[in-house]
Design an enzyme around this catalytic site. Sequence first.
Site, PDB file in Angstrom:
ATOM      1  NE  ARG A 162      76.361  95.828  60.851  1.00  0.00           N
ATOM      2  CZ  ARG A 162      77.222  95.497  61.768  1.00  0.00           C
ATOM      3  NH1 ARG A 162      77.417  95.798  62.883  1.00  0.00           N
ATOM      4  NH2 ARG A 162      77.972  94.453  61.337  1.00  0.00           N
ATOM      5  CG  HIS A 210      80.863 101.061  63.079  1.00  0.00           C
ATOM      6  ND1 HIS A 210      79.970 100.577  62.088  1.00  0.00           N
ATOM      7  CD2 HIS A 210      80.912  99.810  63.952  1.00  0.00           C
ATOM      8  CE1 HIS A 210      79.642  99.801  62.270  1.00  0.00           C
ATOM      9  NE2 HIS A 210      80.262  98.899  63.248  1.00  0.00           N
ATOM     10  CD  GLU A 248      78.716 103.605  60.603  1.00  0.00           C
ATOM     11  OE1 GLU A 248      79.606 102.592  60.455  1.00  0.00           O
ATOM     12  OE2 GLU A 248      77.996 103.391  61.605  1.00  0.00           O
TER      13      GLU A 248
END
Length: 309
Positions: free
Chosen positions: A225, A270, A251
Site C-alpha cells: 500500500r 495500482h 494515490e
Amino acid sequence: MVVVSFPDPLLRDAVGEIPGVQAVVWDPTAGRATDARIEVVVAPYLGAAKALGAVADLPSCRLVQLQSAGFDGVFEAVPEPIAIANAAGVYDAPTAELALGLTLASLRGIPEAVRSGDRARWAPLGQRTSLADRRVLIVGYGSVGTAIARRFNAFDVSITAVASRARAGDDLVDTVHGIDELPALLPAHDVVVVIVPLNDSTHQLVDDGFLAAMPDGALLVNVARGPVADTDALVRHAGRLRIALDVTDPEPLPDGHPLWTAPDVLITPHAGGNTTALLPRMAELLREQLTRVAAGDAPHHLVRQIVKT
C-alpha cells in the site's frame, strides 16, 4: 434464504445461483440500500472503506465480504458487530506477477528502452543488472509474499523472507525472519520487495532509515500500500536506489509530483490485481464463502469475527 447484495450485475452473474442464497444488486457507493433484508454485503472492488458506512442502515447485515485482500479503513467504516472477510488468495498470482515484472523491467532498463522507442531512437542500455544471482528480500511473507517467492525462485536468486514475527521456514526459505531483524538484513540484499498489510506498525515502514540501509544500486519494489512508504523519503533516495512502485501516497499520484520525474523510478497505477484472473477467481471465492454462509457455517478469511447471528 440468505439475502446477499452484489455491487454490480457482472459479479452476480459470474458467481451464479447458489442454493439458499437470494442475490440482489446494491452498490454501497450509490447510496442507501432499498432492501432491508440484506444479510451479506459484497463490497465494491474500489472505494470500499469510503462506502461501507452505509451498511449501518441494514438491520439484518451480519457479514461484509471484501473484494480486496487489504482492509485498511474498513473496520472504522463497518460498525460492530458486523463481521468482515477479505479476499485472501484472489490476488496472490496477479500481484506476484507484477512484483516480478516490475523487478525485471527496472533491472533490465525496460522503461528507458520504451522511452527511446517512443522517440524512434536506438539507444543502447549498456550493461544492466541481471536478476540472476541477486539477493532478494521479501518483506511480508503471507500468501502473496509466498507467491512472489515462488516465482522469483525460478530466476536463480537467493531469497530471504521477513514477517511480523520469526517462524520456521517452508519449501522456499529455511527460516522466516522477524521484522525486527530488518536493519541487519537490508544492507545484504539487492532487491527488496514490500508486501506487508497497512496498519499502525507498517505505516511508513519504508522511511529514510529503511532506505539508507539498502546498498547503493539496490532496488525497492512496493506492491503493498502507498502509505507503507514515506513518499518524501522515496524522492530523496531515488537515483542512489532504483525504485519500482505499484502504489503511492497520495494515490492517485498528482500530475507533476516530484516522484514522477525522480531518477530510476518506475510507477504503475495500482494495477497489481486488476487482470483477467480477477473476475473468475473472485467468483470462485464468493461461491465458496456464500455456500458456507447458506449452510450455517462460518466463512473463511475472517478479519473480524462474527459476533452476531
